[in-house]
Design an enzyme around this catalytic site. Sequence first.
Site, PDB file in Angstrom:
ATOM      1  N   HIS A  92      20.324   4.238  16.149  1.00 61.83           N
ATOM      2  CA  HIS A  92      19.891   4.989  17.331  1.00 61.83           C
ATOM      3  C   HIS A  92      20.900   4.671  18.426  1.00 61.83           C
ATOM      4  O   HIS A  92      20.783   3.675  19.110  1.00 61.83           O
ATOM      5  CB  HIS A  92      18.470   4.610  17.754  1.00 61.83           C
ATOM      6  CG  HIS A  92      17.945   5.462  18.871  1.00 61.83           C
ATOM      7  ND1 HIS A  92      17.297   4.932  19.956  1.00 61.83           N
ATOM      8  CD2 HIS A  92      17.993   6.804  19.077  1.00 61.83           C
ATOM      9  CE1 HIS A  92      16.947   5.903  20.795  1.00 61.83           C
ATOM     10  NE2 HIS A  92      17.362   7.047  20.275  1.00 61.83           N
ATOM     11  N   HIS A 122       8.107   5.881  17.012  1.00 61.72           N
ATOM     12  CA  HIS A 122       9.336   6.668  17.127  1.00 61.72           C
ATOM     13  C   HIS A 122      10.534   5.727  17.067  1.00 61.72           C
ATOM     14  O   HIS A 122      10.541   4.687  17.732  1.00 61.72           O
ATOM     15  CB  HIS A 122       9.323   7.438  18.451  1.00 61.72           C
ATOM     16  CG  HIS A 122      10.647   7.989  18.866  1.00 61.72           C
ATOM     17  ND1 HIS A 122      11.349   7.474  19.933  1.00 61.72           N
ATOM     18  CD2 HIS A 122      11.407   8.989  18.352  1.00 61.72           C
ATOM     19  CE1 HIS A 122      12.485   8.146  20.073  1.00 61.72           C
ATOM     20  NE2 HIS A 122      12.541   9.069  19.119  1.00 61.72           N
TER      21      HIS A 122
END
Length: 390
Positions: free
Chosen positions: A189, A112
């Site tokens: 992110h 992930h």
Amino acid sequence: MLQLVCPCGVWEPLGHGSCPEPNSPRGRGCCPGPSAPPPGLKTPRLTPRRLTSEPLDTVPGVSRAGSSMGGQLSAPGGGGSLPRPVNADWMSALCPRLWDVPLHHLSIPGSHDTMTYCLNKRSPISHSQSWLLQLLGKLLPCVTRPMVLKWSVTQALDVTEQLDAGVRYLDLRVAHVPEGSRRNLHFVHFVYTTALVEDTLTEISEWLERHPREVVILACRDFEGLTEELHEYLVACVRNIFGDMLCPRGEVPTLRQLWARGQQVLLSYEDERMLSRHRELWPGLPYWWADQAKPTELVRYLEHMKSCGRPGGLFVAGINLTENLEYVLVHPAGSLRKMTLPHLAYLTAWVREQSPGPGARCTNVIAGDFVGADSFISDVIRLNEKLLPC
């Protein structure tokens, strides 16, 4: 290397041995051995494997050397030997009965937010984040940015190390940094990476050339700040870098079919306009994301999704815990690593109970954080044994 049990014995990959009973009635046509590859399969081109000399413990508290599974083991031969990957060629090591199973019925380990190991400490807060977080990043950068960075890092292994460890699904969140050059694409992110997209895709391509019977699923998504021109530039990069390795969109293939065609990359792209123009791109994969900080709630969500029935094609079950801004502000000394590692045993126990296949409650890709920290990768790979007859 992880070995999966074949009905006629223990299967070893081509070039590393053969079926103990290649001519037995049970084994005939199952384990051909290194001298008799199945019809239609290309003989793999052997190339030297690159060994990394970089330090293994880039994130405090995550030890990769000597991990029991899914990490690095010392090669035989005693002291001074170089580490070798455990699951670097696990797909070619599968029992041949599994070579004809479509990829969406296999169990595949994934990471992930794959690229967060190289987030830039000096990066501004992503423009897709809340106005409050962006404001704090501008007013108190010395406090806000280090705190955000601690909660943004989800992986300790770099992309080559993840592939060596057995990861075959890579979660690539692409972004154009506003202050960057016109075609400088990074990953994101919360903050942006130091790594460039083009360099990373090249690194993946080079790894695949060294492992010609391994297949990866690349999930390109988010696309923060990408104009239509940048989308076309990114797709052109993908086509130039991977070329004939790309598997065009269509029926989900098997390993045997991909090997016969010399294809190693399924690339999903979450943009409908690009999908309509480029046959090399696959639709975005459904991702079961719990958005929970508590592992019990995460597992409850995943079990609920299973009860609703699995999607028809490739899909991802995420065992990644998720924090929100309120949680981060209440835990200023914490980090995603500190939140995740104590619960890995519980989450991996859930993983070991899963089964791949076509059934409504079956799993496919399972993606997690800090994938080299425990036996997660090997546990996901081992689930494929459940597809074999007893």
